[in-house]
Design an enzyme around this catalytic site. Sequence first.
Site, PDB file in Angstrom:
ATOM      1  N   CYS A 290      46.497  33.522  42.748  1.00 21.66           N
ATOM      2  CA  CYS A 290      46.362  33.925  41.363  1.00 21.66           C
ATOM      3  C   CYS A 290      46.221  35.449  41.273  1.00 21.66           C
ATOM      4  O   CYS A 290      46.767  36.084  40.383  1.00 21.66           O
ATOM      5  CB  CYS A 290      45.134  33.238  40.805  1.00 21.66           C
ATOM      6  N   CYS A 441      54.716  44.777  49.398  1.00 22.31           N
ATOM      7  CA  CYS A 441      54.490  43.833  48.297  1.00 22.31           C
ATOM      8  C   CYS A 441      53.159  44.219  47.676  1.00 22.31           C
ATOM      9  O   CYS A 441      52.665  45.312  47.915  1.00 22.31           O
ATOM     10  CB  CYS A 441      54.494  42.380  48.790  1.00 22.31           C
TER      11      CYS A 441
END
Lengths: 485, 141
Positions: A290, A441
């Site tokens: 999340c 990333c």
Amino acid sequence: MKVYISATLRSFFGRNAELSVAASDIKGILDKITTEYPDSHKIVFDENGELRSFIKIFVAGEDKTDKSNWSEALGENEEVLLLPAIAGGVSRESIIPDERRKAVSFDDAEVERFENHLLLREIGVKGQKRIKAARVLVAGAGALGSPVIQYLAAAGVGTIKVVDFDDVEISNIQNQVIHTSRDVKRPKVASAKDTVRNINRSIVFEAENTKLDAQNILEIIDGYDLVIDCTDNYVARYIISDACVVCGIPLVFGAIYQYEGRVGVFNYNGGPCLRCAFPSPPPAGLVPTCAEGGAISPLPGIIGSIQANEALKLIIGIGEILDGKLLVIDSLNLRSHLVNVHKDANCAVCASNENEIQIEEIDYEEFCGVKETEDEIPIEGFTPEELAKRIDSDDPVTIVDVREPHERAILRFPNVIVIPIGQLARRKNELNPEIDTVFICKEGKRSILAINTLREAGYSGPMYNLKGGTDAMKNIIFSNEGGWL
Amino acid sequence: MFEGILIKKDIERKLHNLALGKYPFECCAILLGRQGEDRIDEILPVNNASETTKRKVQFEIDPLEVYKAEGEAEKKGLEILGFFHSHPDHRASLSGMDEEYMIPGMIYIIASVDSESVPETRGYTKNYTDGSAEEIIIRRE
């Protein structure tokens, strides 16, 4: 007098279909036949001498089972039927035993406070006492834990233990509504404790500022009636589920990702466990957490509220439970559906003999693929400072950004090649194996997956990972660009 | 030695169709077979005699219907081995009420049913000696 014995009860009466009994009323008949067939006594009567629920007595087509009819004089030619009462129903029992409910009392202030529960026929005083007697463990005081903890406290759950090892960060406030901006940098459990005290000071709140692991989990969940999983990672989820199986504690599971949430009840009434539904986690890095993938602010409120609602239903013993089911909610398109979860007869954890599972001996990090094993080629990485130095010194370096478009929109990284993970193998020719290539990333986890993917695809050039991802680059200022990030 | 109850495919299909047909209410049936054979040969659907408002979560069989059924079964050389009922939208596990009404030695089959399918069918029996209920194996053929 003739007494007909139903075929279903005959095995207790010497397999006789009919007995001749010299008695004038039902009481006399029951005394005589249970004396003649002593084994039948404990079948017909319970420990308190009451007729068991499954026995019915009929005389001339009328139900005479109730004790008040037992002394009525019977005619000589009347036939008495000893029949079975066949009944049953779905399971809707509280997970809180009656003795504990009975040990609880309310004062006037509590009656006033919980009026809205007491008014509900299905809850009432008995249900509210069960809620007060309940001991619930909430794993995680983050997005899902926020509504769960607050609703449990508001509903009057007597003991709430919260386990979390994190501190509150400003980015948590967007959907972790138990914390406020003033709580930033405080331990989450401390912040949660304050909120609960403001709701109801009489609730016993046990704060445990610890990271759950295979060594401490059994001790942490021991003695609780229910565990609510509000964690955000696979390692914790499997540790919690396995421990719930070992300890025989039901588990209310919840998970959110972007706009979608899932909620279900595991390990309840011999039902499936998390591993029956998901025998193994997806490859590490494939599904962002999340924190990496994001989630719309009210989504954990929706899913967490359902988790709290399921918890209360289990405690009170009412309604339909998401047992053996997973409720999937798509908040973007407002669709929801129920998925059946079957118990896996070969489940490694819940189908085996409970005593055989040694949680302490399971390497959950390896199981979830988040551990570097020795036979894997280690991945070399740059710290943000090292990468900044490389960029500043104009050394030839290729930077591959594997983030999604919306992530790149938040934080642009200049002079990069953008290749989503799914396209890496087929686009490997766009990379020059003579030049060092750095993969980036958001958190430095998916970039590891990217490197492994290219290695498997046969790419031989030097590859490096940006440690900590773009999150860690935020504080780097380049000499020529005075803070372009 | 008791090695579980044998249910033929067509019998199980009949039980499932009964459960689906009565959904969202609980259905019930009497299970018939031959003594000592641990095999269900026939099923006899019976009315759920519970109050209408409770039929989604409870079932009850009129004792006089059982009386009638066992008389007719005897004529065919069959006897009552046990009972079947469904749990609409709930798992096929034994509830406290189910257990309370179980007669020791009889076989109880429970099917979990939803609007489309019967995801789970399980069997139980109550022990003669201590009155505890235990799950039995359902063998399918």
